[in-house]
Design a protein around this motif. Structure first.
Motif, PDB file in Angstrom:
ATOM      1  N   SER A  80      -1.957   1.390 -10.922  1.00 43.90           N
ATOM      2  CA  SER A  80      -0.839   1.997 -10.193  1.00 43.90           C
ATOM      3  C   SER A  80      -1.284   2.340  -8.779  1.00 43.90           C
ATOM      4  N   GLY A  81      -0.353   2.273  -7.849  1.00 40.74           N
ATOM      5  CA  GLY A  81      -0.625   2.654  -6.475  1.00 40.74           C
ATOM      6  C   GLY A  81      -0.227   4.081  -6.189  1.00 40.74           C
ATOM      7  N   GLN A  82      -0.519   4.541  -4.981  1.00 41.43           N
ATOM      8  CA  GLN A  82      -0.301   5.934  -4.613  1.00 41.43           C
ATOM      9  C   GLN A  82       1.155   6.273  -4.287  1.00 41.43           C
ATOM     10  N   GLY A  83       2.029   5.266  -4.227  1.00 44.23           N
ATOM     11  CA  GLY A  83       3.410   5.533  -3.832  1.00 44.23           C
ATOM     12  C   GLY A  83       4.322   6.013  -4.938  1.00 44.23           C
ATOM     13  N   ILE A  84       3.793   6.269  -6.121  1.00 41.50           N
ATOM     14  CA  ILE A  84       4.653   6.565  -7.276  1.00 41.50           C
ATOM     15  C   ILE A  84       5.264   7.962  -7.258  1.00 41.50           C
ATOM     16  N   GLY A  85       4.884   8.797  -6.315  1.00 44.70           N
ATOM     17  CA  GLY A  85       5.527  10.102  -6.214  1.00 44.70           C
ATOM     18  C   GLY A  85       7.014   9.997  -5.969  1.00 44.70           C
ATOM     19  N   ALA A  86       7.462   8.855  -5.481  1.00 42.26           N
ATOM     20  CA  ALA A  86       8.889   8.645  -5.233  1.00 42.26           C
ATOM     21  C   ALA A  86       9.669   8.345  -6.508  1.00 42.26           C
ATOM     22  N   VAL A  87       8.968   8.067  -7.609  1.00 42.85           N
ATOM     23  CA  VAL A  87       9.623   7.674  -8.858  1.00 42.85           C
ATOM     24  C   VAL A  87       9.929   8.915  -9.691  1.00 42.85           C
ATOM     25  N   GLY A 147       0.803  -1.210   0.000  1.00 46.40           N
ATOM     26  CA  GLY A 147       0.000   0.000   0.000  1.00 46.40           C
ATOM     27  C   GLY A 147       0.835   1.259   0.000  1.00 46.40           C
ATOM     28  N   ALA A 148       1.123   1.801  -1.189  1.00 44.61           N
ATOM     29  CA  ALA A 148       1.811   3.089  -1.330  1.00 44.61           C
ATOM     30  C   ALA A 148       3.228   3.079  -0.757  1.00 44.61           C
ATOM     31  N   ILE A 149       3.903   1.944  -0.814  1.00 46.33           N
ATOM     32  CA  ILE A 149       5.294   1.859  -0.339  1.00 46.33           C
ATOM     33  C   ILE A 149       6.203   2.172  -1.519  1.00 46.33           C
ATOM     34  N   GLY A 150       6.830   3.351  -1.482  1.00 47.70           N
ATOM     35  CA  GLY A 150       7.600   3.797  -2.637  1.00 47.70           C
ATOM     36  C   GLY A 150       9.064   4.062  -2.377  1.00 47.70           C
ATOM     37  N   ASN A 151       9.479   4.047  -1.108  1.00 48.65           N
ATOM     38  CA  ASN A 151      10.890   4.289  -0.826  1.00 48.65           C
ATOM     39  C   ASN A 151      11.353   3.444   0.353  1.00 48.65           C
ATOM     40  N   GLY A 152      12.650   3.535   0.655  1.00 46.35           N
ATOM     41  CA  GLY A 152      13.221   2.697   1.695  1.00 46.35           C
ATOM     42  C   GLY A 152      12.712   3.020   3.083  1.00 46.35           C
ATOM     43  N   ALA A 153      12.385   4.286   3.350  1.00 51.85           N
ATOM     44  CA  ALA A 153      11.849   4.649   4.654  1.00 51.85           C
ATOM     45  C   ALA A 153      10.491   3.992   4.888  1.00 51.85           C
ATOM     46  N   GLN A 173      18.649   1.954  -4.844  1.00 51.86           N
ATOM     47  CA  GLN A 173      18.136   3.180  -4.243  1.00 51.86           C
ATOM     48  C   GLN A 173      17.317   2.863  -2.996  1.00 51.86           C
ATOM     49  N   LEU A 174      16.481   1.837  -3.080  1.00 48.93           N
ATOM     50  CA  LEU A 174      15.690   1.428  -1.920  1.00 48.93           C
ATOM     51  C   LEU A 174      16.602   1.005  -0.760  1.00 48.93           C
ATOM     52  N   LYS A 175      17.655   0.256  -1.070  1.00 50.09           N
ATOM     53  CA  LYS A 175      18.589  -0.190  -0.038  1.00 50.09           C
ATOM     54  C   LYS A 175      19.222   1.000   0.675  1.00 50.09           C
ATOM     55  N   GLN A 176      19.658   1.991  -0.110  1.00 47.41           N
ATOM     56  CA  GLN A 176      20.290   3.170   0.486  1.00 47.41           C
ATOM     57  C   GLN A 176      19.307   3.947   1.355  1.00 47.41           C
ATOM     58  N   GLU A 177      18.089   4.114   0.857  1.00 46.65           N
ATOM     59  CA  GLU A 177      17.069   4.839   1.617  1.00 46.65           C
ATOM     60  C   GLU A 177      16.706   4.092   2.904  1.00 46.65           C
ATOM     61  N   TYR A 178      16.646   2.785   2.819  1.00 47.20           N
ATOM     62  CA  TYR A 178      16.312   1.957   3.980  1.00 47.20           C
ATOM     63  C   TYR A 178      17.374   2.092   5.069  1.00 47.20           C
ATOM     64  N   GLN A 179      18.633   2.016   4.672  1.00 47.39           N
ATOM     65  CA  GLN A 179      19.716   2.143   5.649  1.00 47.39           C
ATOM     66  C   GLN A 179      19.778   3.553   6.229  1.00 47.39           C
ATOM     67  N   SER A 180      19.521   4.548   5.416  1.00 49.11           N
ATOM     68  CA  SER A 180      19.514   5.927   5.913  1.00 49.11           C
ATOM     69  C   SER A 180      18.398   6.125   6.938  1.00 49.11           C
ATOM     70  N   ALA A 181      17.245   5.527   6.673  1.00 53.51           N
ATOM     71  CA  ALA A 181      16.129   5.649   7.604  1.00 53.51           C
ATOM     72  C   ALA A 181      16.452   4.967   8.933  1.00 53.51           C
ATOM     73  N   ARG A 182      17.086   3.825   8.873  1.00 52.81           N
ATOM     74  CA  ARG A 182      17.484   3.127  10.094  1.00 52.81           C
ATOM     75  C   ARG A 182      18.467   3.980  10.906  1.00 52.81           C
ATOM     76  N   GLN A 183      19.434   4.570  10.216  1.00 56.22           N
ATOM     77  CA  GLN A 183      20.436   5.379  10.902  1.00 56.22           C
ATOM     78  C   GLN A 183      19.812   6.625  11.535  1.00 56.22           C
ATOM     79  N   ARG A 184      18.836   7.224  10.848  1.00 52.03           N
ATOM     80  CA  ARG A 184      18.161   8.396  11.423  1.00 52.03           C
ATOM     81  C   ARG A 184      17.451   8.046  12.720  1.00 52.03           C
ATOM     82  N   LEU A 185      16.780   6.897  12.734  1.00 55.93           N
ATOM     83  CA  LEU A 185      16.065   6.487  13.939  1.00 55.93           C
ATOM     84  C   LEU A 185      17.031   6.165  15.071  1.00 55.93           C
ATOM     85  N   LEU A 186      18.118   5.473  14.741  1.00 54.12           N
ATOM     86  CA  LEU A 186      19.099   5.115  15.788  1.00 54.12           C
ATOM     87  C   LEU A 186      19.770   6.337  16.366  1.00 54.12           C
ATOM     88  N   ALA A 187      19.862   7.409  15.583  1.00 53.01           N
ATOM     89  CA  ALA A 187      20.544   8.618  16.033  1.00 53.01           C
ATOM     90  C   ALA A 187      19.659   9.483  16.929  1.00 53.01           C
TER      91      ALA A 187
END
Length: 325
Positions: free
Chosen positions: A291-298, A183-189, A310-324
């Motif tokens: 198409s789903g609603q998450g395409i604004g990320a494309v 459901g509208a999952i368009g990026n790593g975060a 790109q998803l991998k990088q965004e996912y790791q960045s999101a994890r690091q933001r939360l840990l910080a």
């Protein structure tokens, strides 16, 4: 919550690429699996019944060759989507081919059947069933599904209307097995957010329409790049089941996206259809683009592996933001 070893050991990112009618091709599946996410396709994308076996052989041989050349980074497993609805006249023969070739993961849609699940379990395969509410989720598990795909509001294609927060919360009150969220999952975060809610994996489709390997027309891919959440229309006109579609494709077919008639759910069919006067001859998926609603990320059409990187990088960045924090 523990994922089966088949998935846990081979995924580089907690993602299953959803099977998209027409769009998901063997080339896209192979690229997704090589990049470390589950690639999938609907069995009905092989338009001739003999073609499905060719595709299964092609995908397996390509992934086996990759694994031999890349032992430290093996491919993720692949999945085939089977439509269990009564109008799918090919279900039995497609199921037999999946059993013959021991497809690792089967995604079932529009119905849950114990005999289908038993056939897949017979060779050690897994069955994940997609659902839009908690009642359907219970029925799927009662009939032997191994995992659930919660299709929440904003998902591409046939989508539900419930918030992902509510849907995952209700399912997790009684089910601790594999749970995927769509459901509208368009990026790593958003992938990380799905896990934070209680899902094991994100189930992502629409952003892969705008990839080089996708079996989609160039103007379809560009429409995904050019569109955002407000450009998605929810209607049951085209298949009898509510789904999300690109506004521009509806307008191009000569219809008013804001004033679409309704369709009878009993009209849903996976057999060849004649033109429907309500849709002015436009065919779902071919002319009316899902198409789903998450395409604004494309932002561009990319090779699938670059989109996944790109998803991998965004996912790791999101994890690091939360840990910080």
């Amino acid at each position: 919550m523990t994922l089966p070893t088949l998935l846990k050991a081979r995924l580089q990112l907690p993602v299953v690429a959803s099977p998209m009618f027409i769009v998901s091709s063997p080339a896209l599946v192979i690229a997704q699996c090589k990049a470390g996410i589950v690639g999938s396709f609907p069995a009905l994308n092989a338009r001739e019944d003999w073609q499905l076996e060719d595709w299964l052989i092609q995908i397996r041989e390509a992934l086996e060759a990759w694994d031999q050349d890349n032992p430290s980074q093996p491919s993720a497993p692949f999945a085939v989507n089977l439509i269990v609805h009564k109008s799918n006249a090919r279900l039995e023969q497609d199921l037999a081919l999946c059993v013959k070739h021991q497809v690792p993961l089967i995604i079932t849609s529009l119905g849950a059947r114990e005999d289908v699940n038993e056939a897949i379990h017979g060779y050690g395969g897994l069955v994940f069933h997609d659902i839009i509410n908690n009642a359907f989720a219970r029925k799927a598990i009662d009939k032997g599904a191994d995992g659930l795909i919660a299709v929440a509001t904003g998902a591409g294609g046939h989508a539900g209307v419930q918030s992902p927060f509510a849907l995952v919360q209700e399912i997790r009150e009684w089910f601790d097995g594999p749970l995927l969220l769509s459901g509208a999952i368009g990026n790593g975060a958003a992938i990380l957010a799905a896990q934070a809610m209680g899902a094991d994996l994100a189930y992502i489709g629409s952003i892969f329409i705008a990839t080089e390997e996708a079996n989609a027309a160039d103007n379809y891919k560009q429409a995904v790049v050019d569109s955002g959440a407000s450009d998605i229309v929810y209607s049951n006109l085209f298949t009898g089941v509510h789904g999300n579609y690109l506004r521009s494709s509806i307008a191009a077919a000569g219809m008013d996206p804001d004033n679409l008639p309704s369709s009878d759910p009993s009209s849903m069919s996976f057999a060849e259809k004649t033109d429907n006067s309500k849709t002015r001859g436009a065919k779902p998926w071919k002319d009316i683009w899902g198409s789903g609603q998450g395409i604004g990320a494309v932002k561009a059409v990319l090779p699938a592996h670059q989109r996944i990187d790109q998803l991998k990088q965004e996912y790791q960045s999101a994890r690091q933001r939360l840990l910080a924090q």
